[in-house]
Design a protein around this motif. Structure first.
Motif, mmCIF file in Angstrom:
data_model
loop_
_atom_site.group_PDB
_atom_site.id
_atom_site.type_symbol
_atom_site.label_atom_id
_atom_site.label_comp_id
_atom_site.label_asym_id
_atom_site.label_seq_id
_atom_site.Cartn_x
_atom_site.Cartn_y
_atom_site.Cartn_z
ATOM 1 N N PHE A 258 59.118 -8.124 -1.968
ATOM 2 C CA PHE A 258 58.937 -7.041 -3.473
ATOM 3 C C PHE A 258 59.664 -6.356 -2.993
ATOM 4 O O PHE A 258 60.422 -5.487 -2.215
ATOM 5 C CB PHE A 258 57.804 -7.586 -4.167
ATOM 6 N N LEU A 259 60.255 -4.949 -4.281
ATOM 7 C CA LEU A 259 60.034 -3.602 -3.861
ATOM 8 C C LEU A 259 58.896 -3.431 -4.107
ATOM 9 O O LEU A 259 57.556 -3.666 -5.064
ATOM 10 C CB LEU A 259 60.889 -3.077 -5.147
ATOM 11 N N PRO A 260 58.677 -2.042 -4.027
ATOM 12 C CA PRO A 260 57.068 -1.486 -3.609
ATOM 13 C C PRO A 260 56.781 -0.902 -5.268
ATOM 14 O O PRO A 260 57.573 -0.724 -6.147
ATOM 15 C CB PRO A 260 57.140 -0.364 -2.955
ATOM 16 N N THR A 261 55.962 -0.842 -5.454
ATOM 17 C CA THR A 261 54.749 0.064 -7.119
ATOM 18 C C THR A 261 54.575 1.281 -6.498
ATOM 19 O O THR A 261 54.539 1.536 -5.416
ATOM 20 C CB THR A 261 53.634 -0.485 -7.362
ATOM 21 N N THR A 262 54.610 2.076 -7.275
ATOM 22 C CA THR A 262 54.705 3.588 -6.947
ATOM 23 C C THR A 262 53.953 4.051 -6.112
ATOM 24 O O THR A 262 53.489 4.769 -5.790
ATOM 25 C CB THR A 262 54.678 4.103 -7.998
ATOM 26 N N LYS A 263 51.894 3.474 -6.770
ATOM 27 C CA LYS A 263 51.113 3.575 -5.597
ATOM 28 C C LYS A 263 51.342 2.984 -4.227
ATOM 29 O O LYS A 263 50.689 3.959 -3.023
ATOM 30 C CB LYS A 263 49.775 3.076 -5.755
ATOM 31 N N MET A 264 52.596 1.958 -4.206
ATOM 32 C CA MET A 264 52.626 1.421 -3.014
ATOM 33 C C MET A 264 52.947 2.502 -2.048
ATOM 34 O O MET A 264 53.365 2.625 -0.904
ATOM 35 C CB MET A 264 53.149 0.022 -3.066
#
Length: 296
Positions: free
Chosen positions: A141-147
């Motif tokens: 996946f691509l990361p979320t902002t929190k990740m």
């Protein structure tokens, strides 16, 4: 005072370790979870594969989707350095509605996507369709902002952002190669191995609910300063195929772990309680379908 036997001393130190170093023990367990099985869908790098600098030298006249097509082919053929196959755990702690603690571990590439081998590689910015296609094919996946924030806070190596002049050459191959060289120089000063988690050198292509409301756009975020504050807030200003020297593609394994148990990141991201641990946007339904749609 009676001396402990050898067995007693061993048990004593094990007890102390569990009392004083629980975070370290959890991290070691997470590191074991982020093993090579999670990168088995990435093809082995062929002996004849070109090194990163040679590939990019041949692409000096290309940019945008034309460059992405060649770069994506290289990546999908397995022409990536070995250190990127050594995933790093990033740990989130949260509390569920029943009061139980939940530890979510994601497994991420230690640096941004690159082509070549460990001695000669180039980090390759790319548009969202190419990045999503690679992520889907490899089971990532691509990361979320929190990740992205968590990756920065837990990184072993923090690099200071190094912006270049905002000219019409920002998307050129020569610009990205120049910036890659700058990052290499800063990275080498750390003295850490290439597989040590590194952050601060690029903005991230991120996975966001905004992409549903803004079709044809790319979501970018990050480029954290050394004080931990990102230069780039979440933005969907650019078209999906836009990529400049400052962008990077950090991959996050589709397999994550909740309290040590393997779960798909898709299921975690659509779970009302677990989603808030790894995303500022709350639950994301049909995340895998959204990612696939972005690859077109």
């Amino acid at each position: 005072m009676k001396r402990l036997s050898i067995t007693g001393r061993i048990n004593f130190f094990v007890f102390i370790a569990f009392i004083i170093f629980p975070a370290m023990i959890n991290f070691s367990a997470s590191a074991a979870e982020c093993n090579s099985q999670l990168t088995k869908q990435i093809p082995a790098r062929a002996a004849r594969a070109l090194v990163g600098s040679v590939v990019m030298d041949r692409l000096l006249h290309l940019s945008g989707s034309e460059r992405d097509q060649v770069v994506a082919e290289q990546v999908l053929d397995g022409n990536i350095p070995a250190f990127l196959r050594k995933l790093t755990p990033v740990i989130f702690e949260g509390e569920l509605s029943d009061g139980q603690n939940a530890q979510v571990t994601i497994c991420v590439t230690p640096d941004y996507l690159a082509i070549g081998h460990d001695r000669d590689f180039v980090r390759v910015p790319m548009g969202l369709p190419a990045a999503a296609r690679i992520a889907v094919r490899f089971g990532f996946f691509l990361p979320t902002t929190k990740m992205v924030d968590a990756i920065y806070s837990q990184a072993a190596v923090h690099l200071e952002p190094s912006p270049m002049s905002p000219t019409n050459q920002m998307t050129s191959t020569s610009y990205l190669m120049q910036h890659n060289s700058t990052v290499d120089t800063m990275r080498a000063r750390s003295g850490r191995s290439l597989d040590a988690l590194t952050a601060g050198q690029k903005k991230d292509l991120v996975f966001s609910m905004r992409l549903r409301a803004a079709p044809g756009k790319v979501a970018i975020y990050g480029w954290h300063r050394t004080n931990g504050i990102p230069i780039q807030p979440l933005s969907t200003v650019h078209g999906a195929r836009y990529a400049d020297y400052s962008h990077g593609v950090r991959l996050v394994s589709q397999t994550a772990f909740v309290n040590g148990n393997a779960q798909s990141l898709t299921s975690i991201m659509q779970n009302p309680e677990l989603a808030q641990i790894v995303s500022e946007e709350g639950p994301i339904t049909n995340a895998q379908d959204l990612l696939i749609s972005l690859s077109n």
